[in-house]
Design a protein around this motif. Structure first.
Motif, short mmCIF file in Angstrom:
data_model
loop_
_atom_site.label_atom_id
_atom_site.label_comp_id
_atom_site.label_asym_id
_atom_site.label_seq_id
_atom_site.Cartn_x
_atom_site.Cartn_y
_atom_site.Cartn_z
N SER C 77 0.84 -1.21 0.00
CA SER C 77 0.00 0.00 0.00
C SER C 77 0.87 1.24 0.00
CB SER C 77 -0.90 0.02 1.23
OG SER C 77 -1.72 -1.12 1.25
N ASP C 205 -6.07 -0.78 -4.37
CA ASP C 205 -5.49 -1.43 -3.19
C ASP C 205 -6.45 -2.48 -2.66
OD1 ASP C 205 -4.09 -2.15 -0.98
OD2 ASP C 205 -3.74 -0.11 -0.26
N GLU C 206 -6.20 -3.72 -2.97
CA GLU C 206 -7.08 -4.83 -2.57
C GLU C 206 -8.55 -4.47 -2.81
OE1 GLU C 206 -6.09 -6.72 1.13
OE2 GLU C 206 -4.32 -5.46 1.33
MG LIG Z 1 -2.23 -2.57 2.40
#
Ligand SMILES: [Mg+2]
Ligand SMILES: Nc1ncnc2c1ncn2[C@@H]1O[C@H](COP(=O)(O)OP(=O)(O)OP(=O)(O)O)[C@@H](O)[C@H]1O
Lengths: 287, 309, 290
Positions: C77, C205-206
């Motif tokens: 991240s 991000d995910e």
């Molecule tokens: Mg992360």
């Protein structure tokens, strides 16, 4: 007969629970009693004439129209000054302030402002606004004084409401190319509006009921006409109650209690409405 | 074909120089607003001090603080504020004796024993109590407490320190209850569970674990209650009779610092000695409440750090 | 899919890139704006005194999907946030090295992160629509750019929602509050919102980790469609997902807790998954740690 530890503990538990419960019931009972008593004493004095007439015979007859309007003027003036300043102050603390000793200092000042006695605000208003600034005893001077008193309430409410907004929402706006200011203005503040509005209503409701800060800054005992501008003196509901009780012999019980009822009813209705509106909004925005 | 780039968007994002400047100005405005609280607080201190100068010079701190004769309108005026200070302390003490035990017990019950629903309802009612204007408390006191004190103790007048103290105690209740309840609530429930798991009852857990853990917050609640009581004006003004003499019992009339300012400021010559002495009284009030609030705040901050709330 | 085989020596994954770039160049011809190619050189990131990422050098090819994989806390991240300078918003973050977007250094003094973020959009782990209507959510970015004309906004909103494969579900209820959508719909709304500023790069991000399998599938389909026009960098913990949707995979690892994370391997996805150069990559992919 000797009691076992367990039994003793159980008895203590029951006694403690009963005593504590009694105290809580007492507090709630006092509050409930006040509510009912004010309504019981106040409602008989209410009438159309009471709300729309000027006071006569030093307030023993007639109505409270000028006091009602005067209080509205002052609360309006206070709101106009407090809302922008208070919101900006809260925004600063929540969105801009660095984690530093100076920020801690500001928070301390805000908390302390909330604890300054209202009569001291009255003195300050007299010295600063009425005399030093030359505004004179007026709606404006009283509004400025009440603004100082209400500011910490609005600042704190704004800061707390902003803190409830998840950081993710800010990041989403920033990641779309919004500046920090635009992020705050278009996303964070609207999302925090319910909490902020509740704080504003609570603060202004308190301002409406305050007497000490307006004693020397513009409230008068009696006026036949309405205030004609921010420079005018004014009658106010709380001050009216005070002067009736302390300086009018044989004051009219019904009318004074009626005034108190109007004051309490307005203040609590506003707070209750704000609270209901907030919880309604909250249901939708459960972060 | 809906994919690809059917629309052309200007890469400039509307952030012209003017807009950037406006933004900088607005941001500057916010930063300045952040300091309002400090400015106001400092201004209060400065104006109170400035207006006190004449009295401090002509009468002096000592005579004002310990002098027992308050005859501001005689010639020459006597400005011994000790009776007022004692009056404030007396009324505040009565209020505390009444409200602290009841308020704390109520807070403990609501936080540790009451169901959620009862707690919510009680908090709403207590909030209502906090919203009642002080002049209305004064009115209720005049209607109920004053006659009651008069008849119970067989006095000529019910306008006494006790009457003021009783009403003040009720007025300080919401502060004491809600802040100490918050303090108790902030204690992590894992602590309680640990104690309960050791076989302690709820009450044992409360007085052995929860109350000690919340002690600083409870202290702050009491301090803020004191601050509220000592600074209260209208109710005491309407209930204590306002005789500026040293009280010997709680059944006598007293005059508080706040009541003195409220009652006399309307009649004084602006800029005169009496006027200035009233500012000294205001300055004392300001200093005392400031110290109280500072103490409460420091303690609360420590607690906040401890529980990381 | 995962073979566990490991070839002895492999040429650098340059081959893999060039093939991705070739594919991209075809798209570029139809793309009117910059291509959205990132070049990272010796990028290190520190939070306060603690360096969490060290010396990452890699290229992110345009109009392709790059997956960032690695165990929790290895700085995926953080690295992603370097690409749109969102780290600037977190306070005590220091980024060193150079990061270039289409040849332009994005950390240069004159670059306004606000301008950069118009070109590099981001979708977050949890759906985070603004508390306003669907329409206003999507129109937020364009309005920030100063677009006020209703017809223009209408067109952008429709186009963005179509690209995020949400249009058919919401076209009748654009005034509906965004919170009334399901989690998966909200996430696609967030994608549409990010697309509305016509970014060249989309950071994710995910994006599917908080969603159910069907919603995840829809997001993956959307990504597959989007890469024709946008460069996508996606962080994922789901190996199958990385293998399914990405063209290039980068594996990051923090070998010891007191050491910063490093880029262990980057290359064409098929190669990284079937025949990784580094034994640690293989170990991670086959689930032996992390
Ligand atoms: Mg992360
Ligand atoms: N704002 C911050 N301040 C200080 N340290 C941070 C911050 N954000 C992340 N870190 C640290 O940086 C390291 C990398 O974090 P990062 O969130 O980038 O990892 P990640 O690979 O995305 O993990 P995950 O898979 O769990 O999302 C971690 O050790 C984390 O503790």
């Amino acid at each position: 007969m000797r009691l076992s530890r367990r039994q003793r503990a159980r008895i203590f538990e029951a006694v403690a629970r009963a005593l504590l419960g009694t105290a809580a019931a007492l507090v709630v009972g006092v509050a409930g009693f006040l509510l009912l008593y004010i309504a019981f004493r106040g409602i008989p004095g209410l009438s159309w004439e009471f709300l729309t007439d000027v006071p006569r015979n030093r307030g023993r007859e007639g109505g409270i129209f000028p006091a009602l309007v005067g209080t509205l003027y002052v609360v309006f003036g206070t709101g106009v000054l407090t809302v922008p300043l208070g919101i900006l102050g809260g925004v600063y603390l929540s969105e801009y302030a660095p984690r530093s000793p100076s920020t801690r200092f500001i928070r301390l000042a805000v908390a302390n402002m909330a604890g300054v006695p209202s009569i001291v605000y009255g003195l300050f208003g007299l010295a600063a606004f009425v005399l030093a600034a030359g505004i004179g005893r007026s709606v404006l001077a009283a509004s400025l004084t009440l603004t100082c008193m209400t500011l910490p309430v609005v600042i704190t409410a704004t800061e707390e409401a902003l803190r409830q907004i998840p950081a993710d929402l800010r990041h989403a706006a920033l990641a779309l190319g919004a500046s920090r200011l635009r992020t705050v203005w278009t996303v964070v503040l609207p999302a925090a509006a319910p909490g902020i509005v509740t704080g504003i209503v609570l603060g202004l409701a308190r301002a409406a009921g305050e007497t000490a800060p307006i004693l020397f800054t513009g409230a008068v005992f009696q006026m036949r006409r309405l205030p004609d501008g921010p420079g005018s003196q004014f009658m106010a509901l709380p001050y009216h109650i005070y002067t009736q009780v302390t300086s009018v012999p044989n004051w009219n019980r019904d009318l004074v209690w009626g005034t108190a009822f109007i004051l309490v009813a307005t203040v609590s209705a506003a707070s209750a409405l704000a609270a209901v509106w907030r919880s309604f909004k909250r249901r939708r925005t459960a972060w | 074909m809906t994919h690809g780039r059917p629309l052309t968007v200007a890469r400039s994002n509307g952030r012209t120089a003017i807009r950037r400047a406006a933004e900088a100005v607005a941001t500057g405005f916010i930063r300045v607003s952040g300091w309002t609280a400090i400015v106001v607080l400092a201004a209060i201190a400065v104006f109170l001090a400035w207006n006190s100068v004449r009295a401090l010079r002509e009468v002096g701190v000592g005579p004002i603080m310990v002098g027992t004769e308050w005859y501001p309108t005689s010639h020459p005026g006597k400005f011994g504020a000790a009776p007022l200070i004692v009056g404030s302390l007396l009324v505040t003490s009565i209020a505390l004796v009444l409200c602290v035990p009841v308020g704390l017990a109520a807070a403990v019950f609501l936080s540790e024993f009451a169901t959620r629903r009862i707690k919510e309802a009680a908090k709403a009612v207590i909030e209502f109590m906090a919203a009642i204007p002080s002049v209305v408390y004064g009115l209720v006191g005049v209607a109920l407490v004053v006659p009651a004190v008069k008849s119970v103790f067989g006095l000529d007048s019910g306008l006494t320190a006790l009457s003021g103290g009783i009403v003040l105690g009720i007025m300080a209740l919401p502060t004491v209850v809600s802040i100490s309840e918050d303090a108790l609530h902030a204690v992590p429930s894992s602590l309680r569970h640990a104690s309960l798991a050791l076989g302690n009852t709820r009450w044992q857990t409360t007085y052995k674990v929860t109350i000690p853990a919340a002690s600083s917050g409870i202290f702050a609640a009491v301090m803020l209650g004191v601050g509220r009581a000592i600074g209260e004006t209208m109710a005491v003004l309407m209930l204590t009779g306002n005789a500026a003499v040293m009280p010997r019992t709680v059944l006598e009339s007293v005059r508080t610092m706040t009541g003195t300012i409220a009652a006399e400021m309307g009649e004084v010559v602006q800029g005169g000695l009496h006027y200035s002495v009233l500012f000294v009284v205001g300055l004392v009030l300001f200093a005392v409440t400031f110290a109280i609030n500072l103490a409460a705040d420091v303690v609360l901050e420590k607690q906040r750090k401890r529980w990381g709330a | 899919m995962v073979t566990g085989l490991r070839s002895a020596v492999m040429a650098v994954s340059a081959a893999a890139w060039s093939s991705a770039e070739e594919g991209a160049r075809v798209v570029e011809e139809t793309s009117p704006q910059g291509s959205g190619r990132f070049e990272l050189r010796s990028v290190s990131v520190a939070y306060g005194p603690e360096t969490v990422i060290e010396d990452v050098t890699m290229n992110i090819p345009p109009q392709a999907v790059t997956a960032l994989i690695g165990p929790s806390g290895c700085g995926k991240s953080t690295l992603l946030r370097c690409l749109n300078r969102m780290n600037d918003e977190l306070g005590n973050v220091r980024v060193s090295g150079t990061i270039a977007l289409d040849g332009q250094d994005i950390m240069a003094r004159g670059v306004d992160p606000v301008d950069l973020r118009m070109r590099v959009g981001q979708v977050f782990q949890r759906p985070n629509p603004f508390p306003m209507s669907i329409y206003d959510n999507v129109a937020y970015g364009p309005r920030t750019q100063g677009i006020r004309r209703r017809d223009e906004l209408d067109a952008i909103v429709e186009d963005s929602l179509r690209r995020a494969a949400l249009w058919d579900e919401v076209k009748g209820s654009l005034k509906k509050h965004a919170f009334d959508l399901s989690g998966g719909q909200q996430q696609r709304l967030c994608i549409a919102r990010a697309l509305a500023t016509h970014p060249e790069v989309l950071l994710m991000d995910e994006p599917a980790s908080a969603l159910d399998p069907i919603s995840t599938q829809q997001i993956e389909d959307t990504v597959a469609e989007l890469k024709r026009s946008v460069t996508i960098v996606i962080v994922t913990h789901n190996m199958q997902q990385a293998a399914r949707i990405s063209d290039q995979t980068a594996f990051m690892l923090r070998e010891r807790l007191d050491m910063p994370a490093r880029l262990i391997e980057v290359g064409e996805t098929r190669k990284v998954f079937t025949n990784p150069d580094d034994p640690r990559t293989e170990a991670y992919i086959t689930g032996r740690f992390g």
